[in-house]
Design a protein around this motif. Structure first.
Motif, short mmCIF file in Angstrom:
data_model
loop_
_atom_site.label_atom_id
_atom_site.label_comp_id
_atom_site.label_asym_id
_atom_site.label_seq_id
_atom_site.Cartn_x
_atom_site.Cartn_y
_atom_site.Cartn_z
N VAL A 58 0.85 -1.20 0.00
CA VAL A 58 0.00 0.00 0.00
C VAL A 58 0.88 1.24 0.00
O VAL A 58 1.83 1.35 0.77
CB VAL A 58 -0.93 0.01 1.24
N HIS A 59 0.57 2.17 -0.90
CA HIS A 59 1.27 3.44 -0.98
C HIS A 59 0.21 4.52 -1.12
O HIS A 59 -0.40 4.66 -2.19
CB HIS A 59 2.21 3.44 -2.19
N GLY A 60 -0.05 5.25 -0.04
CA GLY A 60 -1.14 6.23 -0.07
C GLY A 60 -2.44 5.52 -0.40
O GLY A 60 -2.81 4.54 0.24
N GLU A 61 -3.12 6.02 -1.45
CA GLU A 61 -4.41 5.41 -1.82
C GLU A 61 -4.23 4.23 -2.77
O GLU A 61 -5.21 3.63 -3.21
CB GLU A 61 -5.29 6.46 -2.52
N ASN A 62 -3.00 3.95 -3.16
CA ASN A 62 -2.77 2.91 -4.18
C ASN A 62 -2.30 1.60 -3.55
O ASN A 62 -1.54 1.61 -2.59
CB ASN A 62 -1.72 3.38 -5.19
N SER A 63 -2.73 0.51 -4.15
CA SER A 63 -2.34 -0.77 -3.57
C SER A 63 -2.17 -1.85 -4.63
O SER A 63 -2.80 -1.81 -5.70
CB SER A 63 -3.37 -1.21 -2.53
N LEU A 70 -10.77 -13.01 -7.23
CA LEU A 70 -10.82 -11.86 -8.14
C LEU A 70 -11.92 -10.89 -7.70
O LEU A 70 -11.73 -9.67 -7.74
CB LEU A 70 -11.05 -12.34 -9.58
N ALA A 71 -13.05 -11.43 -7.25
CA ALA A 71 -14.14 -10.56 -6.79
C ALA A 71 -13.69 -9.76 -5.56
O ALA A 71 -14.01 -8.58 -5.43
CB ALA A 71 -15.36 -11.40 -6.45
N ALA A 72 -12.91 -10.38 -4.68
CA ALA A 72 -12.45 -9.68 -3.48
C ALA A 72 -11.39 -8.63 -3.79
O ALA A 72 -11.44 -7.51 -3.26
CB ALA A 72 -11.90 -10.67 -2.46
N VAL A 73 -10.44 -8.94 -4.67
CA VAL A 73 -9.37 -7.97 -4.96
C VAL A 73 -9.87 -6.87 -5.90
O VAL A 73 -9.40 -5.74 -5.84
CB VAL A 73 -8.07 -8.61 -5.51
N ASN A 74 -10.80 -7.22 -6.78
CA ASN A 74 -11.49 -6.25 -7.63
C ASN A 74 -10.55 -5.19 -8.23
O ASN A 74 -10.73 -3.98 -8.01
CB ASN A 74 -12.59 -5.59 -6.79
N PRO A 75 -9.52 -5.62 -8.99
CA PRO A 75 -8.50 -4.67 -9.44
C PRO A 75 -8.94 -3.84 -10.65
O PRO A 75 -9.85 -4.23 -11.38
CB PRO A 75 -7.34 -5.60 -9.85
N THR A 76 -8.24 -2.74 -10.85
CA THR A 76 -8.41 -1.95 -12.08
C THR A 76 -7.45 -2.48 -13.15
O THR A 76 -7.76 -2.50 -14.32
CB THR A 76 -8.09 -0.46 -11.79
N GLU A 102 -9.15 -5.75 -1.50
CA GLU A 102 -9.40 -4.85 -2.64
C GLU A 102 -8.13 -4.05 -2.96
O GLU A 102 -7.49 -3.50 -2.06
CB GLU A 102 -10.54 -3.91 -2.29
N CYS A 103 -7.78 -4.00 -4.25
CA CYS A 103 -6.56 -3.29 -4.63
C CYS A 103 -6.71 -2.70 -6.02
O CYS A 103 -7.66 -2.99 -6.74
CB CYS A 103 -5.36 -4.25 -4.60
N ASP A 104 -5.73 -1.87 -6.40
CA ASP A 104 -5.73 -1.29 -7.74
C ASP A 104 -5.08 -2.22 -8.74
O ASP A 104 -5.54 -2.34 -9.87
CB ASP A 104 -4.97 0.05 -7.71
#
Ligand SMILES: [Zn+2]
Length: 298
Positions: free
Chosen positions: A189-194, A238-244, A218-220
């Motif tokens: 985690v870095h600020g709002e990004n993960s 995949l549903a839990a991490v829900n990445p972009t 949940e992560c980016d």
């Protein structure tokens, strides 16, 4: 988003208690077990996460606030290339060398890195492999008397102005007969990004992570487990991490057929943008604490 869901659940639960439709015990059940703690930072500078193109294997460099970590080092034949890359980046020492699990495509270049850089701490699962490659790495670790840490799930480490939480492996999954599910995985985690990166952890380990961390996963950016194999990136996970974004580290026309089409299909169905090292070469994600920007070699 997560907090909104929790507030809605709380309001509904409170209304049920007030109207006599539910007891306080029922409400505790509705709100679910508290999720395990995950690192959370307020970043100041930049964090750079570089997924090196090491063919069929993994190697990720993380630089944050003047500290450096390498997670996995590719196969034996990639060791010198990784060392040159790190030197080109002006890296003198590594605060952490994380070896997700002792398979050759993850630890192969470990001995080269240990010979060329001062490594503060090696993080690895407590499982040995009966291979020359493993022995070579262990010899270098003892030669330089490097501190070895076998992490526990939930451990939190600091890397500059970033932090990472150990997500796996649960102790009962660590076994010489199942190296992949012995993988150490992290949420960085870095600020709002993960970023979630779990080596070759497969569905069995992913299931445990979902059970323990729930929607805190949940992560980016998800680095897909096991090079995009269909043994990992399970639906529930995949549903839990829900990445972009998803990153897949694999070799061009590798003999395993990685990444598998089922994984690519489900990522595409979820509108996840995919970066593959076999197609784009070395891939870099730069976090400024709120946004992530991407650079690819190809
Ligand atoms: Zn692997």
């Amino acid at each position: 988003m997560k907090n909104v869901k929790k507030i809605v659940a709380f309001v509904i639960a409170a209304a049920l208690v007030a109207t006599g439709y539910a007891s306080l015990d029922d409400v505790a059940g509705m709100l679910g077990e508290p999720e395990a703690k995950i690192a959370d930072t307020t970043a100041e500078g930049e964090m750079k996460v570089t997924f090196l193109d090491v063919g069929q294997g993994d190697c990720t460099l993380i630089q944050a606030g003047g500290q450096n970590m390498v997670m996995d080092v590719g196969n034996n034949d990639q060791g010198e290339r990784v060392v040159s890359y790190l030197k080109e980046q002006g890296i003198g020492k590594l605060d952490y060398l994380l070896l997700s699990h002792p398979d050759a495509d993850h630890i192969g270049g470990g001995d080269n890195v240990l010979e060329n850089f001062e490594v503060q701490t090696v993080i690895m699962p407590e499982v040995a492999n009966d291979t020359m490659t493993y022995q070579e790495v262990m010899e270098e670790i003892s030669r330089y008397d490097v501190d070895v840490k076998y992490p526990e799930v939930g451990d939190i480490f600091t890397l500059g102005d970033a932090e990472f939480t150990v997500l796996c492996p649960e102790p009962e999954l660590v076994s010489q007969d199942d190296m992949n599910n012995s993988s150490v995985g992290i949420k960085l985690v870095h600020g709002e990004n993960s970023f979630v990166m779990c080596g070759d952890a497969e569905a069995k380990s992913e299931q445990e992570m979902v059970k323990r961390f729930g929607s805190s996963l949940e992560c980016d950016v998800l680095k897909c487990g096991h090079h995009g194999s269909n043994t990992a990136t399970s639906d529930e996970f995949l549903a839990a991490v829900n990445p972009t974004w998803a990153v897949i580290s694999c070799g061009k026309e590798n003999r395993y057929g990685h990444p598998h089409s089922e994984v690519l299909d489900k990522l595409e169905n979820d509108d996840v943008q995919i970066y593959r090292t076999d197609l784009r070469g070395t891939i870099t994600a730069v976090s400024d604490g709120s946004q992530i920007s991407w650079k690819c070699e190809k």
